[in-house]
Motif scaffolding. Structure first.
Motif, mmCIF file in Angstrom:
data_model
loop_
_atom_site.group_PDB
_atom_site.id
_atom_site.type_symbol
_atom_site.label_atom_id
_atom_site.label_comp_id
_atom_site.label_asym_id
_atom_site.label_seq_id
_atom_site.Cartn_x
_atom_site.Cartn_y
_atom_site.Cartn_z
ATOM 1 N N ASP A 59 4.625 -6.327 -3.944
ATOM 2 C CA ASP A 59 3.613 -5.267 -3.896
ATOM 3 C C ASP A 59 2.605 -5.525 -2.778
ATOM 4 N N LEU A 62 4.217 -4.671 0.373
ATOM 5 C CA LEU A 62 4.311 -3.217 0.513
ATOM 6 C C LEU A 62 3.033 -2.643 1.116
ATOM 7 N N GLU A 63 1.876 -3.133 0.683
ATOM 8 C CA GLU A 63 0.620 -2.616 1.220
ATOM 9 C C GLU A 63 0.452 -2.985 2.689
ATOM 10 N N ARG A 66 2.642 -0.694 4.605
ATOM 11 C CA ARG A 66 2.102 0.664 4.637
ATOM 12 C C ARG A 66 1.081 0.803 5.765
ATOM 13 N N LYS A 67 0.249 -0.224 5.951
ATOM 14 C CA LYS A 67 -0.728 -0.184 7.037
ATOM 15 C C LYS A 67 -0.031 -0.199 8.394
ATOM 16 N N VAL A 69 3.025 0.919 9.077
ATOM 17 C CA VAL A 69 3.681 2.200 9.305
ATOM 18 C C VAL A 69 2.666 3.274 9.669
ATOM 19 N N ASP A 70 1.509 3.258 8.992
ATOM 20 C CA ASP A 70 0.468 4.226 9.330
ATOM 21 C C ASP A 70 0.026 4.057 10.780
ATOM 22 N N SER A 78 7.382 7.302 3.937
ATOM 23 C CA SER A 78 7.501 7.033 2.510
ATOM 24 C C SER A 78 7.850 5.563 2.318
ATOM 25 N N LEU A 79 7.052 4.855 1.503
ATOM 26 C CA LEU A 79 7.317 3.461 1.182
ATOM 27 C C LEU A 79 7.233 3.297 -0.326
ATOM 28 N N ARG A 81 8.502 0.437 -3.730
ATOM 29 C CA ARG A 81 9.203 -0.763 -4.183
ATOM 30 C C ARG A 81 10.381 -0.354 -5.038
ATOM 31 N N VAL A 89 11.744 1.930 2.915
ATOM 32 C CA VAL A 89 10.870 2.565 3.903
ATOM 33 C C VAL A 89 11.631 3.727 4.529
ATOM 34 N N GLY A 253 -2.394 -4.491 10.128
ATOM 35 C CA GLY A 253 -1.754 -4.622 8.828
ATOM 36 C C GLY A 253 -1.879 -6.012 8.246
#
Length: 772
Positions: A59, A62-63, A66-67, A69-70, A78-79, A81, A89, A253
C-alpha cells in the motif's frame, strides 16, 4: 395475470427502462485499455534487505507510484492493489511500455553528497564509512569519490520539470526542501563553496539509484559557509522534456519502501482499440438483427414482442455496466453480445411451453390465449432459474480467477444473465399481456404464434424417436469422439498462450503485405530461431518469443522491416514466467471448481444420477473443445478460458432443461418405462434446444466473422461448445441418466408414475404437458 400484478410489472419495467435510458445518455462508459489504447503494467513487490513485502508495504508503494504517475501527466491513470503483493497500473494513451516501467518501477533513492575527490578506477560500492566511487556525468572515464549522504530525497518538498531559457540550461528539475532539509542543503553547499575553484570538493553530487545525475560546482556568488539559502536547488544534466518530467516524478514521489518487479505488461495502440470497437459493434448489430428476424419468423407476434424486449435488454445491460463503473473490455463486449443468447433462451422456453398449453385447450371453441401464456410463465420458472444459476456460477469463477480484460467478460456476462431474467419474465410478459388483451389479437390466435406446435414439434409428436433403445451405441460413439480429442491433446499438445507460459508477444502492422515464411526466416536469421511468427491479415504479423529486453525487440523489428517495410507496434504483451505459471494454475483450478460447483448445485436440484449425467456431458464438451484447439494448433489463453467456462454454462443449461422435463414426466408417467419417458422428454424439448441454439449461433458467427482477430478463436470455441452442448444433451446426458437410474432407481415411487424422486411442494401434477 391480474390487473394489480400487471400494473406493478408495468411500473417496474417503466422505472427500470427510464433509469437505464437516463444513465446511458448521461454517463460515459469506462473503456478498458484494449479498447482505448495505452499501457497496463502489473508490478509485484519483493522482500528487501530489511523490509518485507506485505500488504501494508505494498500500500505504501502504491501511494509512491501514484505520485510518480501523476507527475508523468498521464490522463485518467488507474492504480490499484491486487492481492497482497501486486499493483496494477493502467496508463491510457502511453504507448512506450519500457518508458513507463522504467519511470514508475525504480526504487528512486535520491541522495546528496559532498565530493571529496576524483579517482581513475571503476565505480565501487559504499565503504564502511559511507564513501563510494561513481562515474562523473560531466567527464566520461573519470570517477568521483563521494562522502556519505548528507541529505536524502525524503527532505524534498516538491520537484518540477522547468525549461530554463534564461541561462541556456534547457530542461532542468527545480527542487524545494522542507524544514531542516533546507538548512542541511545550505550547510552542504556552504561547505562546498569554501573550496578552491579547481578543487573537486567545490562540487555537490546529486545521486539517483547509484547514478550521479548531476554534480554542479558552486558558483562564485555562493557564500562560503552560507551556501544556497531559500530551500531550493536545481538539477541540470542536458535532460529532454520527457526525461526531466520523469526525474521530477521520481524525486517527488520518493523512494519505494520495497523493490518492485514487472510481472506483466501490455500495450495496445489506439487504432487497434477503435477497430475492435467498430468490429464488435457491427457483429452485435448483425447478430442481434438475425436473431430478431429468426424469433419473429418462428413465433410471430410473440417473437416481435420478444425482439422489442431484447432491445430493452441491451439498453438495461449496458446501463448496468456503466452504472456499476465496470470496465468495458473487448472480451466484455463479447460477453455482452453473448448474453443475448441467454435472454433468447428464456423467451423460447416460455413460448414453447405456451404452445403446449394452448394445444391442451384445443377442445375449447375459442380459447383465450392469455391463459396458456400465464401458465407457461409460471411453469418455466424452475428451468429458467436453474439455467441462469449455472451460467452465473461460470461467470463468478471468471471474475474471481481471471485477470485483466477477461475479468470484464465475467462481469458483463453476469450482468447479462441477471438482466435477461428481468426482460424475459417481466418485460416480455408485460408486452404479451397487453397485446393479448386486444380483441383483434384474440380473434386471430394464429397471429400470436401459439396456435400451432411448429413443424418440428408436430413431427416429433406424431413419431417420437426411439433414441434410448440405442443408448449404449450413443455412449460408445461419444466415448470414441472423446478419445480422438484426448489423442489431439496427447499427440499435438496444447499451444499455451504467453499468459500461461510467460514470454512476450508483439503485434506489428507493416507497410506492405507480409509473407509468414519470409518473416519467420528473417527473424530466425536475426538470432531468434524459436520465435513463433503468425500473420493475421495482409499486413499484420505477431511475434512470440521468450521474455526479452528492448534490444532484442529492436533486432526483431529491424528484421521484419527488411522484408515488410517500416513496421509499427500495435500491441505488446509481456508476461513474467512466475505469473504465467500462476495463471495456468488458476485456469485449472477455475475449471475444476466449475465442474464441482455445477455438480453440487445440480445434485441439490435433482437426483445425483441426473447431476452426474449433466456434469459428465459438460466435461465431455469441454474436453472436445480443448481437443479441437489442440488439433487446430490454436493458442490456449485467458480468452479461451473465458470461452470454456461459458461452454460449461451453456452445456449444463441444455441438459438442465431436458432433465427437468424428464423429472416431470416421471411424476405422472403412469407406468411408462423410463427409456420411453426419456425419448418423450427429448422430443418435447428439442424445438427449444434448436431455436435457442440458432439464436446463439447467429451472434457467434457474426462475432467470428466480424469481431476481429482478438475474438475469432473465442467465437470458434463457443461455436463448437454450443453445437456440442446441444448434441451431448441428447446423446450423452440422457442415455447416461437412463443408465444410472436403471442401476440405481429411486427408493420410492413418485405419485402417479414409476421410480423417481418425490414431487416438490407446489409441483404441477395432473395437468397436460410438463415443466420445461
Amino acid at each position: 395475470m391480474s390487473s394489480r400484478s400487471a400494473l406493478w410489472r408495468a411500473l417496474l419495467a417503466l422505472a427500470v427502462v427510464a433509469l437505464s435510458l437516463w444513465i446511458t445518455l448521461t454517463t460515459p462508459p469506462r473503456l478498458g485499455l484494449d479498447l482505448r489504447g495505452g499501457t497496463r503494467i502489473v508490478l509485484q513487490t519483493e522482500d528487501g534487505p530489511a523490509t518485507r513485502a506485505d500488504a501494508p508495504a505494498t500500500d505504501r508503494a502504491l501511494e509512491v507510484l501514484r505520485k510518480r504517475v501523476d507527475g508523468l501527466g498521464v490522463a485518467e491513470p488507474s492504480l490499484a492493489r491486487s492481492g497482497e503483493r501486486r499493483i496494477v497500473v493502467e496508463l491510457p494513451g502511453l504507448r512506450d511500455p519500457r518508458q513507463a516501467a522504467d519511470a514508475i518501477g525504480r526504487t528512486a533513492q535520491l541522495t546528496f553528497h559532498a565530493v571529496t575527490g576524483t579517482a581513475g578506477g571503476p565505480a565501487g560500492p559504499a565503504t564502511a564509512n559511507g564513501t563510494r566511487v561513481l562515474a562523473d556525468p560531466d567527464a566520461p572515464g573519470r570517477f568521483l569519490t563521494l562522502a556519505a549522504p548528507a541529505l536524502t530525497g525524503d527532505g524534498v518538498k516538491s520537484a518540477d520539470a522547468v525549461l530554463d531559457t534564461s541561462r541556456g540550461r534547457g530542461w532542468t528539475v527545480d527542487l524545494s526542501f522542507r524544514g531542516r532539509a533546507a538548512d542541511t542543503w545550505a550547510r552542504l553547499t556552504g561547505d562546498a563553496a569554501c573550496a578552491a575553484p579547481s578543487d573537486p570538493a567545490r562540487r555537490v553530487a546529486i545521486v539517483l539509484d547509484d547514478r550521479v545525475v548531476s554534480a554542479p560546482a558552486m558558483q562564485a556568488g555562493v557564500p562560503c559557509g552560507g551556501g544556497i539559502g531559500g530551500g531550493s536547488a536545481q538539477i541540470t544534466g542536458g535532460f529532454s522534456a520527457q526525461e526531466a518530467r520523469e526525474l521530477a516524478a521520481l524525486v517527488e514521489g520518493g523512494a519505494l519502501p520495497v523493490p518492485v518487479t514487472t510481472v506483466e505488461r501490455s500495450t495496445v495502440g489506439p487504432t487497434l482499440g477503435a477497430e475492435a470497437i467498430r468490429a464488435s459493434a457491427w457483429a452485435a448489430v448483425i447478430g442481434l438483427a438475425c436473431t430478431g428476424v429468426f424469433v419473429m419468423v418462428v413465433y410471430r407476434l410473440l417473437g416481435v414482442l420478444a425482439t422489442a424486449a431484447l432491445l430493452l435488454y441491451g439498453l438495461i445491460s449496458y446501463a448496468a455496466v456503466v452504472a456499476l463503473g465496470a470496465t468495458l473490455t473487448l472480451p466484455g463486449l463479447a460477453g455482452f453480445v453473448l448474453a443475448v443468447g441467454i435472454a433468447v433462451d428464456a423467451n423460447v422456453l416460455v413460448f414453447e411451453r405456451a404452445r403446449e398449453e394452448y394445444a391442451a385447450l384445443g377442445r375449447t371453441r375459442r380459447p383465450d390465449p392469455r391463459r396458456p401464456l400465464a401458465t407457461a410463465f409460471g411453469k418455466v420458472w424452475s428451468a429458467v432459474a436453474d439455467s441462469h444459476v449455472t451460467t452465473l456460477l461460470a461467470a463468478g469463477l471468471l471474475f474471481v480467477f481471471a485477470t485483466g480484460p477477461v475479468k470484464g467478460f465475467g462481469v458483463t456476462l453476469a450482468i447479462g444473465v441477471v438482466t435477461s431474467l428481468l426482460t424475459a419474465m417481466v418485460i416480455t410478459r408485460l408486452f404479451a399481456d397487453l397485446a393479448l388483451r386486444l380483441p383483434a389479437v384474440r380473434r386471430r390466435p394464429a397471429v400470436t404464434g401459439m396456435a400451432g406446435l411448429g413443424r418440428l414439434r408436430t413431427r416429433l409428436t406424431r413419431r417420437v424417436p426411439r433414441l434410448m433403445v440405442r443408448r449404449r451405441r450413443w455412449l460408445l460413439s461419444c466415448a470414441g469422439l472423446l478419445m480422438v480429442a484426448l489423442a489431439g491433446i496427447g499427440v499435438r499438445g496444447l499451444e499455451f498462450g504467453v499468459e500461461f507460459t510467460g514470454g512476450r508477444v508483439v503485434r506489428y502492422t507493416a507497410e506492405r503485405p507480409v509473407d509468414a515464411d519470409a518473416a519467420r526466416a528473417a527473424i530466425a536469421k536475426a538470432g531468434f530461431p524459436d520465435a513463433v511468427v503468425q500473420t493475421t491479415g495482409d499486413s499484420d504479423v505477431s511475434v512470440r518469443v521468450r521474455e526479452s529486453g528492448e534490444g532484442e525487440q529492436r533486432e526483431i523489428r529491424e528484421a521484419l522491416a527488411r522484408v515488410a517495410g517500416p513496421v509499427e507496434v500495435e500491441r505488446d504483451d509481456l508476461i513474467g514466467p512466475s505469473l504465467g505459471g500462476e495463471l495456468r494454475a488458476h485456469a485449472l483450478l477455475a475449471l475444476g471448481l466449475a465442474v464441482a460447483a455445477q455438480l453440487l448445485y445440480l445434485t441439490v436440484r435433482f437426483r445425483w444420477t441426473y447431476a452426474t449425467a449433466a456434469v459428465a456431458a459438460m466435461t465431455q464438451d469441454v474436453l472436445l473443445v480443448v481437443g479441437l484447439f489442440a488439433w487446430l494448433g490454436k493458442p490456449v489463453d485467458s480468452v479461451f478460458l473465458a470461452a470454456l467456462l461459458t461452454v460449461v454454462g451453456y452445456s449444463v443449461n441444455d441438459s438442465v432443461v431436458v432433465l427437468d422435463r424428464l423429472r416431470e414426466l416421471r411424476r405422472r408417467g403412469g407406468g411408462v418405462p423410463l427409456p420411453d419417458l426419456a425419448d418423450r422428454a427429448v422430443a418435447q424439448t428439442l424445438p427449444r434446444t434448436v431455436n435457442t441454439g440458432m439464436g446463439a449461433l447467429f451472434v457467434l458467427v457474426a462475432l467470428a466473422v466480424l469481431g476481429g482477430d482478438s475474438l475469432t478463436d473465442f467465437s470458434v470455441a463457443l461455436l463448437a461448445g454450443v453445437v456440442l452442448g446441444m448434441a451431448s444433451t441428447v446423446f450423452t446426458a440422457m442415455p447416461l441418466a437412463v443408465a444410472l437410474e436403471t442401476r440405481s432407481p429411486a427408493r420410492s415411487a413418485a405419485s402417479g408414475g414409476g421410480p423417481g424422486p418425490r414431487p416438490r411442494a407446489g409441483a404441477d401434477q395432473g395437468r397436460s404437458g410438463a415443466v420445461v
